[in-house]
Write a protein that holds these residues in place. Structure first.
Motif, short mmCIF file in Angstrom:
data_model
loop_
_atom_site.label_atom_id
_atom_site.label_comp_id
_atom_site.label_asym_id
_atom_site.label_seq_id
_atom_site.Cartn_x
_atom_site.Cartn_y
_atom_site.Cartn_z
N LEU A 115 -40.38 13.44 -85.00
CA LEU A 115 -41.06 12.36 -85.71
C LEU A 115 -40.95 12.60 -87.21
CD1 LEU A 115 -44.28 12.24 -83.49
CD2 LEU A 115 -42.06 11.18 -83.07
N LYS A 116 -40.25 11.71 -87.88
CA LYS A 116 -40.01 11.85 -89.31
C LYS A 116 -40.43 10.58 -90.04
CE LYS A 116 -35.89 14.83 -88.91
NZ LYS A 116 -34.45 14.93 -89.26
N VAL A 140 -56.82 9.92 -74.21
CA VAL A 140 -56.76 8.95 -73.11
C VAL A 140 -55.37 8.39 -72.86
CG1 VAL A 140 -59.18 8.27 -73.42
CG2 VAL A 140 -57.40 7.00 -74.62
N ASP A 141 -54.51 8.38 -73.87
CA ASP A 141 -53.18 7.79 -73.76
C ASP A 141 -52.14 8.90 -73.75
OD1 ASP A 141 -50.80 6.41 -73.99
OD2 ASP A 141 -51.55 4.98 -75.47
N TYR A 142 -51.40 9.01 -72.66
CA TYR A 142 -50.40 10.07 -72.53
C TYR A 142 -49.28 9.96 -73.57
CZ TYR A 142 -52.45 11.13 -67.95
OH TYR A 142 -53.32 11.47 -66.95
N ASP A 143 -49.03 8.75 -74.05
CA ASP A 143 -47.87 8.49 -74.90
C ASP A 143 -48.20 8.39 -76.39
OD1 ASP A 143 -46.29 8.36 -72.61
OD2 ASP A 143 -46.65 6.22 -72.36
N CYS A 144 -49.43 8.71 -76.78
CA CYS A 144 -49.87 8.45 -78.15
C CYS A 144 -50.32 9.74 -78.83
CB CYS A 144 -51.01 7.44 -78.12
SG CYS A 144 -51.63 6.94 -79.72
N LEU A 145 -49.92 9.91 -80.08
CA LEU A 145 -50.37 11.06 -80.87
C LEU A 145 -50.46 10.65 -82.33
CD1 LEU A 145 -47.54 13.64 -81.54
CD2 LEU A 145 -47.07 11.46 -80.43
N ALA A 146 -51.16 11.47 -83.12
CA ALA A 146 -51.35 11.19 -84.54
C ALA A 146 -50.98 12.42 -85.36
CB ALA A 146 -52.79 10.78 -84.83
N LEU A 161 -49.86 7.12 -86.62
CA LEU A 161 -49.98 7.03 -85.17
C LEU A 161 -48.61 6.78 -84.58
CD1 LEU A 161 -52.25 6.87 -82.90
CD2 LEU A 161 -51.96 4.38 -83.07
N TRP A 162 -48.26 7.55 -83.53
CA TRP A 162 -46.92 7.50 -82.96
C TRP A 162 -46.96 7.31 -81.45
CZ3 TRP A 162 -42.89 8.60 -86.52
CH2 TRP A 162 -43.29 9.21 -87.72
N THR A 194 -41.57 5.97 -81.86
CA THR A 194 -41.95 4.73 -82.53
C THR A 194 -43.20 4.95 -83.38
OG1 THR A 194 -41.08 3.43 -80.69
CG2 THR A 194 -42.59 2.31 -82.21
N LEU A 195 -43.13 4.57 -84.65
CA LEU A 195 -44.30 4.63 -85.53
C LEU A 195 -45.15 3.40 -85.28
CD1 LEU A 195 -45.85 5.93 -87.87
CD2 LEU A 195 -44.38 4.66 -89.46
#
Length: 362
Positions: free
Chosen positions: A102-103, A117-123, A133-134, A139-140
Protein backbone atom coordinates in the motif's frame (compact mmCIF):
# COMPACT_ATOMS: atom_id res chain seq x y z
CA UNK A 1 -20.19 17.62 11.40
CA UNK A 2 -23.39 19.45 12.33
CA UNK A 3 -24.88 19.13 15.81
CA UNK A 4 -27.76 16.95 14.59
CA UNK A 5 -25.38 14.44 12.99
CA UNK A 6 -23.16 14.50 16.07
CA UNK A 7 -26.14 13.80 18.33
CA UNK A 8 -27.25 10.91 16.10
CA UNK A 9 -23.74 9.44 16.17
CA UNK A 10 -23.60 9.63 19.97
CA UNK A 11 -26.99 7.92 20.21
CA UNK A 12 -25.82 5.19 17.85
CA UNK A 13 -22.67 4.63 19.92
CA UNK A 14 -24.73 4.56 23.13
CA UNK A 15 -27.10 1.91 21.75
CA UNK A 16 -24.18 -0.16 20.50
CA UNK A 17 -22.28 0.04 23.79
CA UNK A 18 -25.31 -0.79 25.97
CA UNK A 19 -25.82 -4.08 24.13
CA UNK A 20 -22.12 -4.96 24.31
CA UNK A 21 -21.90 -4.10 28.01
CA UNK A 22 -24.95 -6.25 28.77
CA UNK A 23 -23.40 -9.23 27.00
CA UNK A 24 -20.10 -8.74 28.84
CA UNK A 25 -21.83 -8.58 32.23
CA UNK A 26 -23.92 -11.67 31.43
CA UNK A 27 -20.76 -13.59 30.48
CA UNK A 28 -19.01 -12.54 33.70
CA UNK A 29 -22.04 -13.55 35.77
CA UNK A 30 -22.23 -16.93 34.04
CA UNK A 31 -18.52 -17.55 34.65
CA UNK A 32 -18.94 -16.63 38.31
CA UNK A 33 -22.08 -18.70 38.97
CA UNK A 34 -21.58 -21.75 36.73
CA UNK A 35 -19.84 -24.56 38.69
CA UNK A 36 -18.48 -25.95 35.42
CA UNK A 37 -16.67 -22.68 34.69
CA UNK A 38 -13.12 -22.77 36.04
CA UNK A 39 -11.54 -19.41 35.29
CA UNK A 40 -8.39 -20.33 37.21
CA UNK A 41 -7.86 -23.36 34.99
CA UNK A 42 -8.49 -21.30 31.86
CA UNK A 43 -6.01 -18.69 33.02
CA UNK A 44 -3.37 -21.34 33.73
CA UNK A 45 -3.85 -22.87 30.28
CA UNK A 46 -3.51 -19.48 28.60
CA UNK A 47 -0.36 -18.62 30.53
CA UNK A 48 1.18 -22.04 29.86
CA UNK A 49 0.56 -21.48 26.15
CA UNK A 50 2.38 -18.15 26.35
CA UNK A 51 5.21 -19.59 28.44
CA UNK A 52 5.85 -22.15 25.71
CA UNK A 53 6.17 -19.51 22.98
CA UNK A 54 9.38 -19.41 20.96
CA UNK A 55 10.56 -17.58 17.87
CA UNK A 56 8.96 -19.35 14.93
CA UNK A 57 9.48 -16.94 12.01
CA UNK A 58 11.88 -14.05 11.44
CA UNK A 59 11.85 -12.08 8.20
CA UNK A 60 13.06 -8.72 6.96
CA UNK A 61 10.00 -6.61 6.30
CA UNK A 62 11.42 -3.45 4.77
CA UNK A 63 14.64 -1.61 4.03
CA UNK A 64 13.73 1.01 6.66
CA UNK A 65 12.84 0.53 10.37
CA UNK A 66 9.40 -0.98 10.95
CA UNK A 67 6.99 1.09 13.02
CA UNK A 68 3.71 -0.82 13.30
CA UNK A 69 2.01 -4.17 12.82
CA UNK A 70 -1.50 -5.59 12.95
CA UNK A 71 -3.08 -9.01 12.49
CA UNK A 72 -6.37 -9.34 10.63
CA UNK A 73 -9.52 -10.44 12.40
CA UNK A 74 -9.17 -14.02 11.11
CA UNK A 75 -5.41 -14.06 11.74
CA UNK A 76 -4.64 -14.87 8.10
CA UNK A 77 -2.94 -11.59 7.18
CA UNK A 78 -0.25 -9.53 8.90
CA UNK A 79 0.13 -5.85 8.00
CA UNK A 80 3.37 -3.97 8.68
CA UNK A 81 4.33 -0.33 8.11
CA UNK A 82 7.66 1.44 8.15
CA UNK A 83 9.55 4.70 7.91
CA UNK A 84 9.58 4.21 4.14
CA UNK A 85 5.89 5.19 4.18
CA UNK A 86 4.92 1.80 2.75
CA UNK A 87 2.50 -0.71 4.29
CA UNK A 88 2.89 -4.37 3.34
CA UNK A 89 0.45 -7.26 3.73
CA UNK A 90 1.81 -10.74 4.44
CA UNK A 91 0.26 -14.19 4.35
CA UNK A 92 0.16 -15.99 7.69
CA UNK A 93 1.34 -18.11 9.39
CA UNK A 94 4.75 -18.14 7.71
CA UNK A 95 4.82 -14.40 6.84
CA UNK A 96 5.46 -15.17 3.19
CA UNK A 97 4.23 -13.96 -0.20
CA UNK A 98 3.33 -10.30 0.15
CA UNK A 99 -0.35 -9.97 -0.78
CA UNK A 100 -0.10 -6.28 -1.55
CA UNK A 101 1.92 -3.13 -0.97
CA UNK A 102 0.00 0.00 0.00
CA UNK A 103 1.64 3.18 -1.23
CA UNK A 104 0.07 6.60 -0.93
CA UNK A 105 1.51 8.29 2.16
CA UNK A 106 4.04 11.00 1.37
CA UNK A 107 6.08 10.55 4.55
CA UNK A 108 6.78 7.97 7.29
CA UNK A 109 4.00 5.52 8.15
CA UNK A 110 3.54 5.45 11.93
CA UNK A 111 0.82 2.87 12.54
CA UNK A 112 -1.41 0.29 10.88
CA UNK A 113 -4.52 -1.46 12.20
CA UNK A 114 -7.08 -3.90 10.80
CA UNK A 115 -10.83 -3.37 11.17
CA UNK A 116 -12.33 -5.46 14.00
CA UNK A 117 -15.34 -6.39 11.86
CA UNK A 118 -14.30 -6.26 8.19
CA UNK A 119 -11.76 -8.85 7.04
CA UNK A 120 -10.80 -6.75 4.00
CA UNK A 121 -10.36 -3.32 5.62
CA UNK A 122 -7.41 -1.68 7.36
CA UNK A 123 -6.19 1.83 8.18
CA UNK A 124 -2.77 3.51 8.23
CA UNK A 125 -1.37 6.69 9.78
CA UNK A 126 1.53 8.89 8.73
CA UNK A 127 3.66 11.87 9.57
CA UNK A 128 2.10 13.48 6.45
CA UNK A 129 -0.81 14.41 8.79
CA UNK A 130 -3.27 11.97 7.21
CA UNK A 131 -4.80 8.60 7.97
CA UNK A 132 -5.98 6.36 5.17
CA UNK A 133 -8.51 3.55 4.83
CA UNK A 134 -7.67 0.65 2.51
CA UNK A 135 -9.03 -2.56 1.09
CA UNK A 136 -6.58 -5.46 1.24
CA UNK A 137 -6.57 -5.53 -2.58
CA UNK A 138 -4.71 -2.20 -2.44
CA UNK A 139 -7.68 0.06 -3.16
CA UNK A 140 -7.57 3.37 -1.28
CA UNK A 141 -11.05 3.86 0.18
CA UNK A 142 -10.74 7.05 2.22
CA UNK A 143 -8.28 9.73 3.30
CA UNK A 144 -8.82 11.48 6.62
CA UNK A 145 -7.51 15.05 6.62
CA UNK A 146 -7.72 17.62 9.38
CA UNK A 147 -4.85 17.15 11.82
CA UNK A 148 -2.37 20.03 11.90
CA UNK A 149 0.70 17.94 12.73
CA UNK A 150 1.99 14.41 12.25
CA UNK A 151 -0.06 11.43 13.35
CA UNK A 152 1.07 8.87 15.93
CA UNK A 153 -1.32 5.95 16.60
CA UNK A 154 -4.73 4.94 15.28
CA UNK A 155 -7.46 2.56 16.44
CA UNK A 156 -10.82 1.33 15.18
CA UNK A 157 -13.95 1.63 17.29
CA UNK A 158 -15.17 -1.95 18.01
CA UNK A 159 -18.17 -1.36 15.72
CA UNK A 160 -15.75 -0.83 12.84
CA UNK A 161 -17.65 2.32 11.83
CA UNK A 162 -15.26 4.87 13.30
CA UNK A 163 -11.52 5.48 13.39
CA UNK A 164 -9.62 7.23 16.17
CA UNK A 165 -6.38 9.10 15.43
CA UNK A 166 -3.82 10.83 17.65
CA UNK A 167 -1.51 13.63 16.66
CA UNK A 168 1.30 15.92 17.69
CA UNK A 169 -1.22 18.79 17.25
CA UNK A 170 -2.36 17.93 20.84
CA UNK A 171 -5.69 16.44 19.73
CA UNK A 172 -7.22 13.06 19.11
CA UNK A 173 -9.99 12.81 16.56
CA UNK A 174 -12.83 10.46 15.67
CA UNK A 175 -13.76 9.90 12.02
CA UNK A 176 -16.64 8.25 10.18
CA UNK A 177 -14.92 5.69 7.94
CA UNK A 178 -17.69 5.72 5.32
CA UNK A 179 -17.86 9.47 4.77
CA UNK A 180 -14.39 10.57 5.93
CA UNK A 181 -16.08 13.23 8.08
CA UNK A 182 -14.50 14.28 11.38
CA UNK A 183 -16.96 13.53 14.18
CA UNK A 184 -14.95 14.72 17.17
CA UNK A 185 -11.81 16.77 17.71
CA UNK A 186 -10.87 16.43 21.36
CA UNK A 187 -8.51 18.69 23.27
CA UNK A 188 -7.40 17.96 26.80
CA UNK A 189 -3.76 16.97 26.63
CA UNK A 190 -1.29 19.83 27.03
CA UNK A 191 1.28 18.18 24.77
CA UNK A 192 1.32 15.76 21.82
CA UNK A 193 -1.23 12.92 21.97
CA UNK A 194 0.27 9.53 21.16
CA UNK A 195 -1.64 6.44 22.34
CA UNK A 196 -5.29 5.55 21.77
CA UNK A 197 -7.50 2.54 22.55
CA UNK A 198 -11.24 1.84 22.62
CA UNK A 199 -12.96 -0.12 25.35
CA UNK A 200 -14.52 -3.25 23.86
CA UNK A 201 -18.03 -2.13 24.83
CA UNK A 202 -17.51 0.91 22.61
CA UNK A 203 -18.58 3.56 25.12
CA UNK A 204 -15.14 4.71 26.22
CA UNK A 205 -11.85 5.61 24.59
CA UNK A 206 -8.49 6.18 26.28
CA UNK A 207 -5.77 8.52 25.08
CA UNK A 208 -2.24 9.14 26.30
CA UNK A 209 0.36 11.76 25.59
CA UNK A 210 3.62 13.52 26.13
CA UNK A 211 2.09 15.31 29.14
CA UNK A 212 2.54 12.00 31.05
CA UNK A 213 -1.21 11.54 31.38
CA UNK A 214 -3.72 8.89 30.37
CA UNK A 215 -7.25 10.17 29.86
CA UNK A 216 -10.53 8.28 29.53
CA UNK A 217 -13.29 9.85 27.43
CA UNK A 218 -17.00 9.06 27.20
CA UNK A 219 -17.92 8.90 23.50
CA UNK A 220 -21.59 9.38 24.34
CA UNK A 221 -20.92 12.86 25.71
CA UNK A 222 -17.52 13.70 24.24
CA UNK A 223 -16.18 14.52 27.70
CA UNK A 224 -13.04 13.48 29.53
CA UNK A 225 -14.27 11.54 32.58
CA UNK A 226 -11.00 10.27 34.11
CA UNK A 227 -7.44 11.57 34.25
CA UNK A 228 -4.77 9.12 35.38
CA UNK A 229 -1.57 10.65 36.73
CA UNK A 230 1.45 8.63 37.79
CA UNK A 231 3.80 8.28 34.86
CA UNK A 232 6.68 10.75 35.07
CA UNK A 233 7.48 10.76 31.35
CA UNK A 234 5.48 10.63 28.09
CA UNK A 235 2.89 7.84 27.88
CA UNK A 236 3.13 6.14 24.49
CA UNK A 237 0.48 3.42 24.61
CA UNK A 238 -2.78 2.42 26.29
CA UNK A 239 -5.04 -0.62 26.04
CA UNK A 240 -8.23 -1.84 27.72
CA UNK A 241 -8.63 -5.31 29.16
CA UNK A 242 -11.60 -7.36 27.97
CA UNK A 243 -13.13 -6.96 31.46
CA UNK A 244 -13.89 -3.34 30.54
CA UNK A 245 -12.49 -1.70 33.68
CA UNK A 246 -8.74 -2.28 33.61
CA UNK A 247 -6.57 0.01 31.50
CA UNK A 248 -2.87 -0.56 30.86
CA UNK A 249 -0.48 2.25 29.98
CA UNK A 250 3.20 2.26 29.08
CA UNK A 251 5.70 5.00 28.45
CA UNK A 252 9.16 6.48 28.54
CA UNK A 253 9.56 5.90 32.28
CA UNK A 254 9.97 2.17 31.44
CA UNK A 255 6.83 1.34 33.42
CA UNK A 256 3.54 -0.30 32.62
CA UNK A 257 0.76 0.87 34.91
CA UNK A 258 -2.58 -0.85 35.44
CA UNK A 259 -5.46 1.49 36.21
CA UNK A 260 -8.83 0.49 37.65
CA UNK A 261 -11.68 2.59 36.25
CA UNK A 262 -13.97 1.54 39.11
CA UNK A 263 -11.56 2.70 41.83
CA UNK A 264 -10.34 5.58 39.64
CA UNK A 265 -6.71 4.95 40.57
CA UNK A 266 -3.58 2.95 39.83
CA UNK A 267 -3.99 -0.73 40.66
CA UNK A 268 -0.46 -1.95 39.95
CA UNK A 269 2.89 -0.67 38.70
CA UNK A 270 4.97 -3.05 36.60
CA UNK A 271 8.69 -2.18 36.27
CA UNK A 272 8.35 -3.62 32.80
CA UNK A 273 11.61 -2.89 30.97
CA UNK A 274 14.99 -1.16 31.17
CA UNK A 275 14.07 1.19 28.31
CA UNK A 276 10.88 2.91 27.23
CA UNK A 277 7.68 0.90 26.70
CA UNK A 278 6.57 1.47 23.11
CA UNK A 279 3.34 -0.52 23.23
CA UNK A 280 1.04 -2.38 25.61
CA UNK A 281 -1.50 -4.92 24.42
CA UNK A 282 -3.96 -7.15 26.29
CA UNK A 283 -4.85 -10.64 25.09
CA UNK A 284 -8.10 -9.74 23.30
CA UNK A 285 -10.59 -12.40 24.41
CA UNK A 286 -10.39 -12.51 28.21
CA UNK A 287 -7.36 -10.41 29.14
CA UNK A 288 -5.51 -13.46 30.46
CA UNK A 289 -2.18 -11.82 29.75
CA UNK A 290 -0.64 -8.49 28.82
CA UNK A 291 2.23 -7.96 26.36
CA UNK A 292 4.64 -5.03 26.43
CA UNK A 293 7.10 -4.03 23.70
CA UNK A 294 10.18 -1.99 24.49
CA UNK A 295 13.21 -0.24 23.10
CA UNK A 296 15.26 -2.67 25.24
CA UNK A 297 14.69 -5.09 22.30
CA UNK A 298 12.30 -7.36 24.23
CA UNK A 299 8.63 -8.25 24.30
CA UNK A 300 7.57 -9.19 27.83
CA UNK A 301 4.43 -11.13 28.72
CA UNK A 302 2.69 -10.53 32.05
CA UNK A 303 -0.11 -12.35 33.82
CA UNK A 304 -3.38 -10.45 33.57
CA UNK A 305 -4.27 -11.57 37.08
CA UNK A 306 -1.25 -10.83 39.30
CA UNK A 307 0.96 -9.05 36.69
CA UNK A 308 3.89 -11.38 37.27
CA UNK A 309 6.36 -11.94 34.42
CA UNK A 310 5.42 -15.02 32.40
CA UNK A 311 7.85 -14.86 29.48
CA UNK A 312 10.42 -12.63 27.80
CA UNK A 313 10.53 -12.91 24.02
CA UNK A 314 14.12 -12.17 23.04
CA UNK A 315 15.39 -12.05 19.47
CA UNK A 316 15.24 -8.52 18.05
CA UNK A 317 18.52 -6.66 17.53
CA UNK A 318 17.08 -3.19 17.97
CA UNK A 319 14.14 -1.26 19.41
CA UNK A 320 10.80 -3.10 19.32
CA UNK A 321 8.30 -0.60 17.96
CA UNK A 322 5.04 -2.53 17.92
CA UNK A 323 3.34 -5.85 18.58
CA UNK A 324 0.01 -7.53 18.03
CA UNK A 325 -1.68 -10.63 19.44
CA UNK A 326 -3.66 -12.99 17.22
CA UNK A 327 -7.43 -12.99 17.92
CA UNK A 328 -7.17 -16.59 19.16
CA UNK A 329 -3.87 -15.87 20.99
CA UNK A 330 -2.12 -18.51 18.90
CA UNK A 331 0.78 -16.19 18.13
CA UNK A 332 2.33 -12.81 18.82
CA UNK A 333 3.81 -10.66 16.05
CA UNK A 334 6.44 -7.99 16.72
CA UNK A 335 8.29 -5.50 14.53
CA UNK A 336 11.45 -3.56 15.22
CA UNK A 337 13.84 -0.91 14.06
CA UNK A 338 16.07 -3.84 13.08
CA UNK A 339 13.66 -4.09 10.09
CA UNK A 340 12.50 -7.60 11.00
CA UNK A 341 9.10 -9.12 11.57
CA UNK A 342 9.14 -11.82 14.21
CA UNK A 343 6.39 -14.32 14.89
CA UNK A 344 6.27 -16.03 18.26
CA UNK A 345 4.25 -19.20 18.65
CA UNK A 346 4.00 -22.36 20.75
CA UNK A 347 2.71 -24.43 17.82
CA UNK A 348 5.97 -24.77 15.85
CA UNK A 349 7.72 -28.04 15.17
CA UNK A 350 9.64 -29.37 18.16
CA UNK A 351 12.86 -29.44 16.23
CA UNK A 352 12.51 -25.77 15.41
CA UNK A 353 11.61 -24.57 18.89
CA UNK A 354 14.12 -22.21 20.38
CA UNK A 355 15.91 -21.79 17.07
CA UNK A 356 15.61 -18.59 15.09
CA UNK A 357 14.74 -18.98 11.43
CA UNK A 358 17.11 -17.36 8.98
CA UNK A 359 16.41 -13.70 8.19
CA UNK A 360 15.90 -13.33 4.46
CA UNK A 361 16.55 -10.02 2.75
CA UNK A 362 13.73 -8.93 0.46
Amino acid sequence: MCQTELRETRIEIAKYSIKRAALRIQREKRQRDDPDEDTNAETKRALKHVKDMVLDVSKFGDDRPLTGCSLSRDGKILATCSLSGVTKLWEMPQVTNKIDVLKDHKEHATDVVFSPVDYDCLATASTDRTAKLWNIDGTLLQTFKGHLDRLARIAFHPSGKYLGTTSFDKTWRLWDINTGIEILSQQGHSRSVYGIAFQQDGALVASSGFDSLARVWDLRTGRSILVFQGHIKPVLSVDFSANGYHLASGGEDNQCRIWDLRMRKSLYIIPAHVNLVSQVKYEPQEGYFLATASYDMKVNIWSGRDFSLVKSLVGHDSKVASLDIAPDSSCIASVSHDRTIKLWTSSGNDEDKGRETMDIEL
